[in-house]
Structure formats: structure tokens, C-alpha cells
Design an enzyme around this catalytic site. Structure first.
Site, PDB file in Angstrom:
ATOM      1  N   GLY A  85      19.286   3.451   1.434  1.00  0.00           N
ATOM      2  CA  GLY A  85      18.636   4.617   0.577  1.00  0.00           C
ATOM      3  C   GLY A  85      18.841   5.983   1.109  1.00  0.00           C
ATOM      4  O   GLY A  85      18.367   7.040   0.805  1.00  0.00           O
ATOM      5  N   CYS A 142      26.898   7.551  -5.775  1.00  0.00           N
ATOM      6  CA  CYS A 142      25.561   7.909  -6.199  1.00  0.00           C
ATOM      7  C   CYS A 142      25.517   8.289  -7.438  1.00  0.00           C
ATOM      8  O   CYS A 142      26.412   8.524  -8.266  1.00  0.00           O
ATOM      9  CB  CYS A 142      25.390   9.342  -5.292  1.00  0.00           C
ATOM     10  SG  CYS A 142      26.532  10.321  -5.042  1.00  0.00           S
ATOM     11  N   ILE A 203      37.220   0.151   0.033  1.00  0.00           N
ATOM     12  CA  ILE A 203      36.183   0.384  -0.879  1.00  0.00           C
ATOM     13  C   ILE A 203      34.689   0.625  -0.309  1.00  0.00           C
ATOM     14  O   ILE A 203      34.563   0.400   0.943  1.00  0.00           O
ATOM     15  CB  ILE A 203      36.157  -0.876  -1.791  1.00  0.00           C
ATOM     16  CG1 ILE A 203      35.930  -2.131  -0.946  1.00  0.00           C
ATOM     17  CG2 ILE A 203      37.421  -0.921  -2.638  1.00  0.00           C
ATOM     18  CD1 ILE A 203      35.563  -3.449  -1.661  1.00  0.00           C
ATOM     19  N   THR A 278      30.791  -2.759   9.161  1.00  0.00           N
ATOM     20  CA  THR A 278      29.936  -3.920   9.472  1.00  0.00           C
ATOM     21  C   THR A 278      30.211  -4.670  10.985  1.00  0.00           C
ATOM     22  O   THR A 278      29.305  -5.090  11.627  1.00  0.00           O
ATOM     23  CB  THR A 278      29.856  -5.005   8.441  1.00  0.00           C
ATOM     24  OG1 THR A 278      29.513  -4.432   7.192  1.00  0.00           O
ATOM     25  CG2 THR A 278      29.095  -6.187   8.680  1.00  0.00           C
TER      26      THR A 278
END
Length: 316
Positions: A85, A142, A203, A278
């Protein structure tokens, strides 16, 4: 290991040095926004000055945000879902209080920025175009509050407008981060080029979800989340290749890069440099290891520079 010990044991490989849109980096690996904090969090694991090409700081918005409630991250097969968020202190707070703590490291910094309107994007670009920043990474994934919440990045016309608005108010390189949740990513990249963007990164995460079969509820507090990790790599490679054939501006490739071989694949597909995200959550030393593996590949195939790899798969 302390920061000083790391700096005394690591030397950059000159064959890995790259220049992306005028941003000079010691290697082609950028720490992706959102998984690396703002950089110092990893200083005990990596020599930020010599092992990291650049850092895209944690995503910033016009005002501070607390982020989403509930569960924010969940593992999936070969990947991770997140719905953080955009928790952050806001652009002005970052410039005043956070940026000064980062400039002691000799590593380029990209300001990753999100906003709800085109005017806010322009304001963000002005606010973040300060000494110490090397470039702007404009996140168009967004929601656009002026267009019923539809993401900016799905409409080429809107992407061009955002790019023009940002380009008008800054002299820093403008790199637009593209969403994969579109029908034709090449058209979106063309819109960035038409709007005066210096480059694109792709991406961003794929939209996904996970379900707890025992509670019969979504695992994530926000129901949906962004999927990253090795699971998205084939999609990311395909999109980088498509964009590289469609535009003349340089590309940052990202999506599931865990090894040096993964990074080289993206460069062969047309990326001038890459982002690693990641992987650093699994192995905090990942960027240094991946850079070392890329250096081994360059030596194995007698390249004078890693940049000679770029676009090797593209039709000539």
C-alpha cells in the site's frame, strides 16, 4: 560484516560498468523499489558503493501513507504476493530527512514516485529533482483518481500526458515504470517515448491473489496483490523483448531475476540494465552475487563490456 570490512574486500568489475540515460553505474544492477528499503538497511550485507549499480528508493507519494491494513505479504509457488500500500513518509519528508542519510554512499539514487493525478506527478517530479537524486522512476501503475480509479499505465494517451508533465519540470532522466496488466505493453512504451521519456522499466508486478481454504477468505488484507519472483520471469522477458523491438529509448528489465544468467537473459532480450527485487528478500547478498555471475559470463564469452550483450536476441 561491517560496512568498512565490505568496502575493503569488494572491488567493482570495470567490464560491468554501464551508462543508463547519463546515469553512470558500476554495474547494471539496480536495487528495485520496495524490496531494498532505501539502501542502508542492506549495508551490512553488501558494499552499496561497489556492489550495487543504483538504488531505486522505496516508493514515494505526495503525502505520507500508512499502507494497507491486514496481511500485506504472502508466499506463492515460485513467487511472492504483496499489497504493502505504498507505506512511506511522503516526498517532502524524504527529501528533508531521509535523502541526507543516503548521500554518503557513492551510488546513484532513483526516486520511485506515484501519484493520483497528472498535476501531482509534476509536483512530485519538481519536489524530488534535488541534489543527490540521479533520476526519476515514474510508477504509472497507481490509480488515476481523475479517471474513476483506472490505473494510469493502461492508457497510452494518459501515459504520454504523465510523461510530458514530468519531463517539463525536471532535468533528471525520466524513466517510466510500466505495468504488465495491459493488452499491449509496446503501445504503452511508445507513449513514453512520444512523451519525451528517457527510458522505461518493466515489468511491475502482475495482479494476483491467494485464498485461505480454511477461513474461506483472501490471504491478503487488500484481497489482491502484486506477484513478483521467478514465477513472473517468462512474462517479463517476453514484454522486454516486445518493447525493445518497438522503441528506441533504453530499457531496465526486471521480473524474477535470481541469478546472473537471469540478468543476462534480460539484456539479450534488449534491456540495457536490470533491477533485482524479490531475490534480495531471500538472499540479502543477492545483488553482489548476481553481479559476480554476470562478470563470469562476460569473461567466459570474451565480451569487452556487459553492454555488448544488450539486444543480442533482437533482429538486426
Amino acid at each position: 560484516m561491517s560496512e568498512r570490512d565490505l568496502q575493503n574486500t569488494v572491488a567493482p568489475n570495470p567490464k560491468l560498468a554501464v551508462d543508463f540515460c547519463g546515469i553512470k553505474m558500476k554495474n547494471p544492477i539496480i536495487a528495485a523499489s520496495g524490496t531494498f528499503g532505501n539502501g542502508p538497511e542492506y549495508a551490512g550485507y553488501l558494499d552499496l558503493t561497489n556492489q550495487v549499480g543504483a538504488i531505486s528508493v522505496k516508493g514515494l507519494t505526495p503525502k505520507g501513507r500508512p499502507g494497507n491494513y491486514g496481511t500485506r505479504i504472502a508466499e506463492t509457488p515460485s513467487g511472492v504476493l504483496n499489497c504493502i500500500g505504498l507505506e512511506n513518509p511522503g516526498a517532502e519528508h524524504f527529501v528533508e530527512h531521509v535523502l541526507p542519510t543516503l548521500t554518503k554512499y557513492d551510488v546513484p539514487l532513483l526516486a520511485n514516485m506515484s501519484a493520483g493525478t497528472i498535476d501531482e506527478f509534476a509536483w512530485m517530479a519538481e519536489t524530488l529533482s534535488v541534489p543527490g537524486m540521479s533520476g526519476l522512476e515514474v510508477n504509472v501503475s497507481c490509480p488515476n483518481v481523475e479517471c474513476e480509479g483506472m490505473a494510469f499505465g493502461v492508457d497510452p494517451k494518459v501515459v504520454e500526458q504523465v510523461t510530458k508533465a514530468v519531463r517539463k519540470v525536471t532535468k533528471l532522466p525520466v524513466i517510466v515504470k510500466l505495468s504488465p496488466n495491459v493488452t499491449d505493453i509496446a503501445e504503452i512504451a511508445k507513449a513514453v517515448e512520444a512523451g519525451g521519456g528517457d527510458g522505461v522499466s518493466l515489468i511491475n508486478t502482475l495482479l494476483g491473489m491467494a485464498i485461505n481454504v480454511h477461513t474461506r477468505k483472501p490471504v491478503l488484507g487488500n484481497t489482491y496483490g502484486g506477484l513478483s519472483g521467478p514465477a513472473v520471469k517468462p512474462v517479463a522477458l517476453r514484454m522486454v523483448y516486445q518493447v525493445a523491438k518497438a522503441v528506441n529509448i533504453p530499457i531496465i528489465g526486471l521480473g524474477g531475476i535470481m541469478t546472473g544468467t537471469d540478468a543476462i537473459e534480460f539484456m539479450l532480450a534488449g534491456a540495457s540494465c536490470v533491477q533485482v527485487g524479490t531475490a534480495t528478500m531471500v538472499d540479502p547478498t543477492a545483488i553482489g552475487r548476481i553481479a559476480s555471475e554476470m562478470g563470469e559470463y562476460v569473461d567466459q564469452y570474451n565480451y569487452a563490456s556487459v553492454s555488448d550483450v544488450v539486444g543480442g536476441l533482437l533482429p538486426h
